[in-house]
Design a protein around this motif. Structure first.
Motif, PDB file in Angstrom:
ATOM      1  N   VAL A 122       0.826  -1.196   0.000  1.00 21.90           N
ATOM      2  CA  VAL A 122       0.000   0.000   0.000  1.00 21.90           C
ATOM      3  C   VAL A 122       0.865   1.252   0.000  1.00 21.90           C
ATOM      4  O   VAL A 122       0.620   2.196  -0.774  1.00 21.90           O
ATOM      5  N   SER A 123       1.925   1.264   0.850  1.00 17.00           N
ATOM      6  CA  SER A 123       2.718   2.492   0.935  1.00 17.00           C
ATOM      7  C   SER A 123       3.468   2.735  -0.371  1.00 17.00           C
ATOM      8  O   SER A 123       3.576   3.874  -0.828  1.00 17.00           O
ATOM      9  N   ASN A 124       3.917   1.646  -0.958  1.00 16.72           N
ATOM     10  CA  ASN A 124       4.560   1.750  -2.261  1.00 16.72           C
ATOM     11  C   ASN A 124       3.608   2.341  -3.295  1.00 16.72           C
ATOM     12  O   ASN A 124       3.930   3.263  -4.040  1.00 16.72           O
ATOM     13  N   PHE A 125       2.415   1.789  -3.254  1.00 15.90           N
ATOM     14  CA  PHE A 125       1.371   2.169  -4.193  1.00 15.90           C
ATOM     15  C   PHE A 125       0.959   3.624  -3.974  1.00 15.90           C
ATOM     16  O   PHE A 125       0.738   4.385  -4.909  1.00 15.90           O
ATOM     17  N   PHE A 126       0.910   4.014  -2.699  1.00 18.64           N
ATOM     18  CA  PHE A 126       0.402   5.340  -2.361  1.00 18.64           C
ATOM     19  C   PHE A 126       1.317   6.448  -2.871  1.00 18.64           C
ATOM     20  O   PHE A 126       0.853   7.540  -3.177  1.00 18.64           O
ATOM     21  N   GLN A 127       2.614   6.141  -2.946  1.00 14.63           N
ATOM     22  CA  GLN A 127       3.539   7.161  -3.439  1.00 14.63           C
ATOM     23  C   GLN A 127       3.110   7.654  -4.813  1.00 14.63           C
ATOM     24  O   GLN A 127       3.062   8.848  -5.068  1.00 14.63           O
ATOM     25  N   GLY A 128       2.798   6.703  -5.679  1.00 19.94           N
ATOM     26  CA  GLY A 128       2.348   7.064  -7.022  1.00 19.94           C
ATOM     27  C   GLY A 128       1.045   7.830  -6.981  1.00 19.94           C
ATOM     28  O   GLY A 128       0.850   8.799  -7.707  1.00 19.94           O
ATOM     29  N   VAL A 129       0.154   7.406  -6.089  1.00 16.71           N
ATOM     30  CA  VAL A 129      -1.148   8.057  -6.003  1.00 16.71           C
ATOM     31  C   VAL A 129      -0.987   9.490  -5.519  1.00 16.71           C
ATOM     32  O   VAL A 129      -1.619  10.415  -6.034  1.00 16.71           O
ATOM     33  N   ARG A 130      -0.085   9.680  -4.518  1.00 19.16           N
ATOM     34  CA  ARG A 130       0.023  11.005  -3.898  1.00 19.16           C
ATOM     35  C   ARG A 130       0.499  12.050  -4.899  1.00 19.16           C
ATOM     36  O   ARG A 130      -0.038  13.148  -4.949  1.00 19.16           O
ATOM     37  N   GLN A 131       1.469  11.643  -5.730  1.00 18.66           N
ATOM     38  CA  GLN A 131       1.944  12.586  -6.744  1.00 18.66           C
ATOM     39  C   GLN A 131       0.788  13.080  -7.602  1.00 18.66           C
ATOM     40  O   GLN A 131       0.643  14.268  -7.879  1.00 18.66           O
ATOM     41  N   ARG A 132      -0.065  12.143  -7.970  1.00 15.57           N
ATOM     42  CA  ARG A 132      -1.164  12.527  -8.849  1.00 15.57           C
ATOM     43  C   ARG A 132      -2.219  13.333  -8.107  1.00 15.57           C
ATOM     44  O   ARG A 132      -2.800  14.257  -8.661  1.00 15.57           O
ATOM     45  N   LEU A 133      -2.455  12.958  -6.843  1.00 18.16           N
ATOM     46  CA  LEU A 133      -3.423  13.730  -6.050  1.00 18.16           C
ATOM     47  C   LEU A 133      -2.941  15.160  -5.896  1.00 18.16           C
ATOM     48  O   LEU A 133      -3.706  16.112  -6.028  1.00 18.16           O
ATOM     49  N   ASP A 134      -1.631  15.325  -5.631  1.00 17.75           N
ATOM     50  CA  ASP A 134      -1.073  16.663  -5.486  1.00 17.75           C
ATOM     51  C   ASP A 134      -1.279  17.469  -6.759  1.00 17.75           C
ATOM     52  O   ASP A 134      -1.643  18.634  -6.721  1.00 17.75           O
ATOM     53  N   ARG A 135      -1.047  16.787  -7.881  1.00 20.61           N
ATOM     54  CA  ARG A 135      -1.199  17.484  -9.159  1.00 20.61           C
ATOM     55  C   ARG A 135      -2.642  17.940  -9.346  1.00 20.61           C
ATOM     56  O   ARG A 135      -2.922  19.021  -9.844  1.00 20.61           O
ATOM     57  N   LEU A 136      -3.572  17.090  -8.931  1.00 21.18           N
ATOM     58  CA  LEU A 136      -4.989  17.445  -9.061  1.00 21.18           C
ATOM     59  C   LEU A 136      -5.348  18.618  -8.174  1.00 21.18           C
ATOM     60  O   LEU A 136      -6.175  19.461  -8.526  1.00 21.18           O
ATOM     61  N   ASP A 137      -4.706  18.671  -6.991  1.00 21.74           N
ATOM     62  CA  ASP A 137      -5.059  19.713  -6.034  1.00 21.74           C
ATOM     63  C   ASP A 137      -4.549  21.081  -6.455  1.00 21.74           C
ATOM     64  O   ASP A 137      -5.091  22.108  -6.061  1.00 21.74           O
ATOM     65  N   GLN A 138      -3.463  21.080  -7.245  1.00 25.92           N
ATOM     66  CA  GLN A 138      -2.917  22.363  -7.665  1.00 25.92           C
ATOM     67  C   GLN A 138      -3.956  23.137  -8.467  1.00 25.92           C
ATOM     68  O   GLN A 138      -4.590  22.594  -9.354  1.00 25.92           O
ATOM     69  N   PRO A 139      -4.109  24.412  -8.144  1.00 25.02           N
ATOM     70  CA  PRO A 139      -5.073  25.205  -8.916  1.00 25.02           C
ATOM     71  C   PRO A 139      -4.552  25.445 -10.330  1.00 25.02           C
ATOM     72  O   PRO A 139      -3.354  25.451 -10.569  1.00 25.02           O
ATOM     73  N   GLY A 140      -5.454  25.617 -11.226  1.00 22.72           N
ATOM     74  CA  GLY A 140      -5.056  25.942 -12.595  1.00 22.72           C
ATOM     75  C   GLY A 140      -4.879  24.722 -13.477  1.00 22.72           C
ATOM     76  O   GLY A 140      -4.791  24.848 -14.686  1.00 22.72           O
TER      77      GLY A 140
END
Lengths: 262, 372
Positions: free
Chosen positions: A242-260
């Motif tokens: 899960v933690s391995n997997f989450f690293q990939g997810v977090r990058q994408r979540l961060d990208r989604l959260d960025q405005p613009g």
């Protein structure tokens, strides 16, 4: 609406799957609520597709039970099974279109089997479903062999949607599509979900699909569901996969959260 | 949620309207739109009937489509709709109708047109078939110059699959046919006291005609269909393309071994089947007419000239070649769908058997003065 109060669409309870000496699932528990999008993820061979097949009643688990809309499929009589099966639509990984029938006939097939509509109505409904998945009327006369991979998936989706299901089951909806197509397909499913009020269960390997679409995610590893929560909560789970997997997810979540962006 | 329902109301000032209620949706499993349409039919045809949908809890595309078709694909001010429903209906109404699209499809072909199509189809088959023959000839020439590339393994696999594995069934069928023929003829011959001629008739019929034909039919049904299906599936799953990308000729690796293997093994199979048919005939002749085995075997070569056996072997070579070529030809024409696969396999077997019998007839005419 009283969505939250409604019974879960799908419940998996103490499910075991064994093939001879190999154990695939060891006492799985899973609940899919009305109106949510649930993703099943896990490594190759972790039994995601097997679980999906149990859920739609293609195979039966060794032990345990799967309740769909509150009933166990195998316990129903023929007519009851048929009615329950008409309440969900399944999109197979390779589309599983009937290769001898053209696109129109493929989508019309479940409608014809219902014996409730005349030809004019069926035609209208097929055209409606094709429009829903953004295919043009002229595509209706093509055979599955003449379609591109993305179109096969969309026709498969149109067929799965033909009977106005409450639940949509997708096996690797974006596998084999290029990133652009896969993005479009995910948007399509997202739109349809809002338009038609669908509950969606899907299996995926693709992190982009996952972050775009999912409300909750169930992670299959070590023959168990090691996590079943929202994507953001995955970070709190302590499990190597899960933690391995989450690293990939977090990058994408961060990208989604960025405005613009988007 | 309630099932779909409707009631008829009278307007105070005259006229009537249909008031719809409940869930006009497929998700309500008790809804039967066929019945609803039937019940609504008298109101659909009434041009002054008004429709009130504002009391409908939910309506999906299926419910909307049934109503829209009933209204003749138009929405006007007789229909009272909620804004959401109006959007839904106008979206459906904007879709192309069956009649607007189907105009170009389903036109009945004239007889002449169909005959022309069949003729063209035949020509295409012929051209493809000749192309296949040419490709095979080129590969044979190539192999003559590069003998180390001869696919021995594949050829031997085909000899085993098409020949060795076919031994039990061809032997059994031959034996049974031999018994049946001998038994029936024995009854006739005994009437004339011509018992001894059973050996002439059996020998000539089995060796010259029945052995080759019987084997060819069995091989076409057994190995021919398997070859067509195999090549067909390999085409569908792009295995043939995979071979091509590795620089391996599909004709050399797939077609040639089948053709060579089955053509070589066919004479042996024919000989084997003929032997079993003669054995069957011999047993029946012994039981029916009291002709001893030794006498039968001793007398047979004297009444059936050895050239008949040669004819039989030549026929076997031709039939084996014909069956495999036709099987491969149809296999290569399979399109990537299930219907085409089954149609091609059927056609392959039918065409192979027909061709074998046709060639046999021609051969019989040309060799009518040999060995009789």
């Amino acid at each position: 609406m009283s969505d939250a109060l409604q019974a879960p669409v799908c419940e998996v309870h103490k499910l075991w799957t064994e093939y001879g000496p190999t154990i695939i699932h060891r006492g799985l528990e899973l609940e899919v609520r009305h109106g949510e999008v649930m993703a099943l993820v896990g490594g190759s061979g972790s039994g995601k597709t097997t679980l999906l097949r149990h859920i739609v009643g293609l195979t039966e688990p060794t032990r345990g039970e799967v309740r769909l809309f509150g009933t166990v499929l195998a316990e129903l009589d023929r007519e009851g099974q048929r009615q329950t099966r008409n309440r969900f639509g399944m999109l197979f990984q390779q589309g599983a279109l009937f290769s001898a029938l053209n696109v129109f006939e493929n989508v019309a097939f479940p409608l014809r089997e219902l014996h409730q509509f005349d030809e004019d109505t069926i035609h209208l409904l097929v055209m409606h479903k094709l429009a829903l998945v953004e295919l043009e009327p002229k595509h209706a006369w093509l055979l599955p062999a003449q379609l591109s991979g993305g179109m096969v998936k969309r026709v498969g989706l149109a067929r799965a949607l033909a009977l106005e299901p409450e639940l949509l089951v997708l096996d690797e909806p974006t596998a084999g599509l290029d990133p652009d197509r896969s993005k479009k397909f995910v948007h399509l499913i997202k739109n349809l979900r809002q338009q038609l009020g669908l509950t969606v269960i899907f299996v995926t390997h693709d992190l982009d699909t996952l972050t775009e679409l999912t409300d909750r995610v169930a992670v299959l590893a070590d023959q168990h569901i090691v996590a079943c929560c929202t994507l953001a909560d995955l970070g709190k789970v302590e499990h190597p996969f899960v933690s391995n997997f989450f690293q990939g997810v977090r990058q994408r979540l961060d990208r989604l959260d960025q405005p613009g962006v988007n | 949620m309630a099932d779909a329902a409707f009631r008829i109301e009278d307007y105070p000032g005259g006229g009537r309207r249909v008031v719809l209620s409940g869930c006009w949706s497929l998700r309500e499993v008790d809804n039967n739109f066929a019945d609803l349409r039937e019940q609504l039919r008298p109101f659909f045809v009434d041009p002054f009937m008004h429709w009130d949908l504002t009391g409908v809890e939910q309506i999906d595309s299926a419910g909307a489509a049934v109503l829209l078709e009933g209204w003749g694909h138009t929405i006007d001010n007789r229909m009272e709709l909620l804004p959401g429903q109006r959007a839904q209906f106008s979206m459906l109404a904007a879709l192309p109708t069956r009649h607007s699209i189907n105009a170009g499809h389903g036109r009945v072909k004239t007889l002449l047109r169909r005959m022309w199509d069949a003729y063209l189809n035949f020509i295409f088959h012929l051209v493809d078939f000749i192309g296949l023959l040419g490709a095979l000839a080129l590969e044979v020439l190539y192999l003559l110059r590069h003998p180390h590339e001869i696919p021995w393994k594949e050829i031997s696999a085909n000899v085993y699959k098409g020949g060795v594995m076919a031994l039990p069934v061809t032997g059994l069928v031959g034996f049974m046919i031999g018994i049946a023929m001998s038994y029936l003829m024995a009854l006739q011959l005994r009437k004339f006291g011509a018992d001894i001629f059973i050996i002439n008739i059996l020998g000539l019929a089995v060796i010259r005609e029945l052995g080759p034909i019987l084997t060819a039919v069995l091989v076409a049904g057994r190995s021919g269909s398997a070859m067509t299906a195999q090549i067909g599936v390999m085409r569908v799953t792009e295995e043939i393309d995979a071979l091509a990308t590795m620089g391996i000729s599909r004709v050399l690796r797939l077609i040639l071994p089948k053709v060579v293997g089955l053509t070589l093994v066919a004479p042996l199979l024919v000989f084997w089947t003929s032997c079993w048919a003669l054995a069957g005939g011999m047993v029946a002749a012994n039981l029916q007419l009291g002709i001893g085995f030794e006498f039968f075997l001793d007398y047979l070569p004297r009444v059936v000239k050895p050239v008949n056996l040669s004819l039989s072997m030549v026929k076997a070579l031709m039939f084996g070649l014909l069956v495999t070529l036709i099987a491969c030809h149809f296999g290569l024409r399979v399109k990537p769908n299930t219907e085409s696969l089954s149609a091609s396999t059927t056609t392959s077997v039918v065409v192979a058997i027909t061709a074998v019998i046709l060639v046999d007839a021609i051969f019989a005419i040309f060799t009518r003065s040999v060995g009789l």
